[in-house]
Design a protein around this motif. Structure first.
Motif, mmCIF file in Angstrom:
data_model
loop_
_atom_site.group_PDB
_atom_site.id
_atom_site.type_symbol
_atom_site.label_atom_id
_atom_site.label_comp_id
_atom_site.label_asym_id
_atom_site.label_seq_id
_atom_site.Cartn_x
_atom_site.Cartn_y
_atom_site.Cartn_z
ATOM 1 N N VAL A 1 47.044 34.624 34.656
ATOM 2 C CA VAL A 1 47.861 35.062 35.783
ATOM 3 C C VAL A 1 49.070 34.151 35.944
ATOM 4 O O VAL A 1 50.192 34.611 36.159
ATOM 5 C CB VAL A 1 47.018 35.102 37.075
ATOM 6 C CG1 VAL A 1 47.883 35.537 38.247
ATOM 7 C CG2 VAL A 1 45.828 36.053 36.923
ATOM 8 N N LEU A 2 48.867 32.846 35.815
ATOM 9 C CA LEU A 2 49.979 31.901 35.924
ATOM 10 C C LEU A 2 51.043 32.163 34.864
ATOM 11 O O LEU A 2 52.243 31.999 35.122
ATOM 12 C CB LEU A 2 49.465 30.469 35.801
ATOM 13 C CG LEU A 2 48.693 29.908 36.999
ATOM 14 C CD1 LEU A 2 48.157 28.527 36.664
ATOM 15 C CD2 LEU A 2 49.567 29.862 38.243
ATOM 16 N N ALA A 3 50.609 32.582 33.685
ATOM 17 C CA ALA A 3 51.569 32.871 32.620
ATOM 18 C C ALA A 3 52.435 34.077 32.963
ATOM 19 O O ALA A 3 53.577 34.188 32.514
ATOM 20 C CB ALA A 3 50.839 33.112 31.306
ATOM 21 N N ALA A 4 51.885 34.979 33.768
ATOM 22 C CA ALA A 4 52.622 36.190 34.136
ATOM 23 C C ALA A 4 53.349 36.049 35.466
ATOM 24 O O ALA A 4 54.422 36.621 35.657
ATOM 25 C CB ALA A 4 51.665 37.384 34.199
ATOM 26 N N LEU B 1 46.922 42.848 35.098
ATOM 27 C CA LEU B 1 45.980 41.786 35.436
ATOM 28 C C LEU B 1 45.436 42.103 36.826
ATOM 29 O O LEU B 1 46.198 42.205 37.796
ATOM 30 C CB LEU B 1 46.677 40.425 35.419
ATOM 31 C CG LEU B 1 47.417 40.066 34.121
ATOM 32 C CD1 LEU B 1 47.964 38.647 34.193
ATOM 33 C CD2 LEU B 1 46.522 40.230 32.904
ATOM 34 N N PHE B 2 44.116 42.234 36.912
ATOM 35 C CA PHE B 2 43.569 42.769 38.155
ATOM 36 C C PHE B 2 42.218 42.175 38.493
ATOM 37 O O PHE B 2 41.528 41.590 37.648
ATOM 38 C CB PHE B 2 43.434 44.297 38.054
ATOM 39 C CG PHE B 2 42.132 44.776 37.469
ATOM 40 C CD1 PHE B 2 41.170 45.370 38.278
ATOM 41 C CD2 PHE B 2 41.847 44.614 36.120
ATOM 42 C CE1 PHE B 2 39.960 45.811 37.748
ATOM 43 C CE2 PHE B 2 40.645 45.056 35.594
ATOM 44 C CZ PHE B 2 39.691 45.654 36.400
ATOM 45 N N GLN C 1 40.721 42.331 33.498
ATOM 46 C CA GLN C 1 40.084 41.708 34.661
ATOM 47 C C GLN C 1 40.220 40.197 34.587
ATOM 48 O O GLN C 1 40.008 39.570 33.548
ATOM 49 C CB GLN C 1 38.602 42.084 34.735
ATOM 50 C CG GLN C 1 37.902 41.483 35.923
ATOM 51 C CD GLN C 1 37.010 42.477 36.644
ATOM 52 O OE1 GLN C 1 36.806 43.598 36.188
ATOM 53 N NE2 GLN C 1 36.489 42.074 37.776
ATOM 54 N N VAL C 2 40.592 39.604 35.724
ATOM 55 C CA VAL C 2 40.734 38.157 35.816
ATOM 56 C C VAL C 2 39.975 37.676 37.043
ATOM 57 O O VAL C 2 39.703 38.432 37.974
ATOM 58 C CB VAL C 2 42.218 37.733 35.907
ATOM 59 C CG1 VAL C 2 42.961 38.099 34.634
ATOM 60 C CG2 VAL C 2 42.887 38.341 37.129
ATOM 61 N N SER C 3 39.652 36.393 37.021
ATOM 62 C CA SER C 3 39.051 35.747 38.187
ATOM 63 C C SER C 3 40.012 34.663 38.627
ATOM 64 O O SER C 3 40.207 33.664 37.932
ATOM 65 C CB SER C 3 37.686 35.147 37.822
ATOM 66 O OG SER C 3 37.114 34.490 38.940
ATOM 67 N N THR C 4 40.641 34.871 39.762
ATOM 68 C CA THR C 4 41.683 33.947 40.202
ATOM 69 C C THR C 4 41.593 33.760 41.706
ATOM 70 O O THR C 4 41.111 34.645 42.426
ATOM 71 C CB THR C 4 43.079 34.459 39.786
ATOM 72 O OG1 THR C 4 44.043 33.428 39.974
ATOM 73 C CG2 THR C 4 43.474 35.702 40.547
ATOM 74 N N SER C 5 42.034 32.626 42.187
ATOM 75 C CA SER C 5 42.051 32.338 43.611
ATOM 76 C C SER C 5 43.163 31.343 43.886
ATOM 77 O O SER C 5 43.673 30.702 42.959
ATOM 78 C CB SER C 5 40.704 31.762 44.066
ATOM 79 O OG SER C 5 40.590 30.400 43.674
ATOM 80 N N ARG D 1 49.380 34.884 41.668
ATOM 81 C CA ARG D 1 48.817 36.002 42.420
ATOM 82 C C ARG D 1 48.743 37.262 41.569
ATOM 83 O O ARG D 1 49.521 37.447 40.646
ATOM 84 C CB ARG D 1 49.674 36.291 43.657
ATOM 85 C CG ARG D 1 49.688 35.157 44.669
ATOM 86 C CD ARG D 1 50.698 35.422 45.751
ATOM 87 N NE ARG D 1 50.726 34.344 46.722
ATOM 88 C CZ ARG D 1 51.723 34.121 47.566
ATOM 89 N NH1 ARG D 1 52.784 34.918 47.540
ATOM 90 N NH2 ARG D 1 51.675 33.116 48.416
ATOM 91 N N ILE D 2 47.793 38.114 41.926
ATOM 92 C CA ILE D 2 47.684 39.429 41.324
ATOM 93 C C ILE D 2 48.043 40.469 42.390
ATOM 94 O O ILE D 2 47.943 40.182 43.592
ATOM 95 C CB ILE D 2 46.272 39.680 40.754
ATOM 96 C CG1 ILE D 2 45.193 39.416 41.821
ATOM 97 C CG2 ILE D 2 46.041 38.866 39.517
ATOM 98 C CD1 ILE D 2 43.793 39.776 41.379
#
Length: 204
Positions: free
Chosen positions: A45-48, A5-6, A33-37, A53-54
């Motif tokens: 991302v939260l599941a991982a 996840l990047f 690809q993810v969009s996270t902040s 955070r990535i």
């Protein structure tokens, strides 16, 4: 197949991608690809990674792992015939260099978050200057005391420092980190031309 996840602009992700390239494992990992902040984490991302955070690395054989230092160590273990990124005879120096690079990134990313995520009237210039002071001290240490180690064989410390300096160019070019750091500047000029660094440069 492994899934990373990047985000292309994340310097911590870049550390992982450089490690993948240098250990010959790029084709073994699917880039997701993810969009996270911090304010709006991506559900994937939260599941991982409960911190949101990535990078996070999703593995078929077990739970996802996260934090660039953990992922890079895992990838190095998966490639026993690759470069010795954690040389046992210099392990503490390698890990300290990696921590120095990551410390630069932590402060540099914090400044970016302060500017982007806090209302302008709540931003603290004193706090941002204090973060830059941490970076400046780390740069001084690298330039004055660590060039012999940086000039040695590729390892996880050199990758971390290279990615940190690349991020300073990307987000803090106005701070002119090269001033009074001639040896570090010369080293990075050469290191940044490695194919793994060229292939993972963040989009401008």
């Amino acid at each position: 197949m492994l899934q990373l996840l990047f985000s292309g602009a994340s310097p911590y992700v870049r550390k992982v991608r450089v490690t993948l390239a240098e250990t010959g494992q790029t084709d073994a990992v699917e880039l997701v690809q993810v969009s996270t902040s911090p304010m709006k984490p991506d559900p994937r991302v939260l599941a991982a990674n409960p911190s949101g955070r990535i990078p996070a690395l999703v593995r078929p054989e077990g739970p996802a792992i996260y934090d660039s230092r953990v992922i890079c160590r895992y990838l190095a273990e998966r490639a026993p015939d690759g470069p010795d990124l954690y040389t046992q005879s210099r392990l503490w120096e390698v890990l300290t260099l990696e921590a120095t690079g990551d410390g630069i990134l932590d402060s540099a990313v914090s400044i970016v978050y302060e500017k982007r995520l806090r209302p302008e009237n709540l931003q603290s210039q004193d706090w941002m200057d204090a973060q830059w002071a941490k970076i400046a001290r780390a740069l001084d240490a690298l330039n004055d005391r660590w060039m012999g180690h940086l000039a040695g064989p590729l390892n996880m410390g050199t990758i971390a420092v290279g990615c940190a300096l690349g991020y300073l160019d990307l987000r803090h070019a106005d701070r002119e980190w090269r001033r009074d750091h001639d040896a570090l500047d010369d080293w990075f000029a050469a290191f940044s031309q490695r194919q793994s660094m060229l292939d993972t440069a963040a989009p401008v």
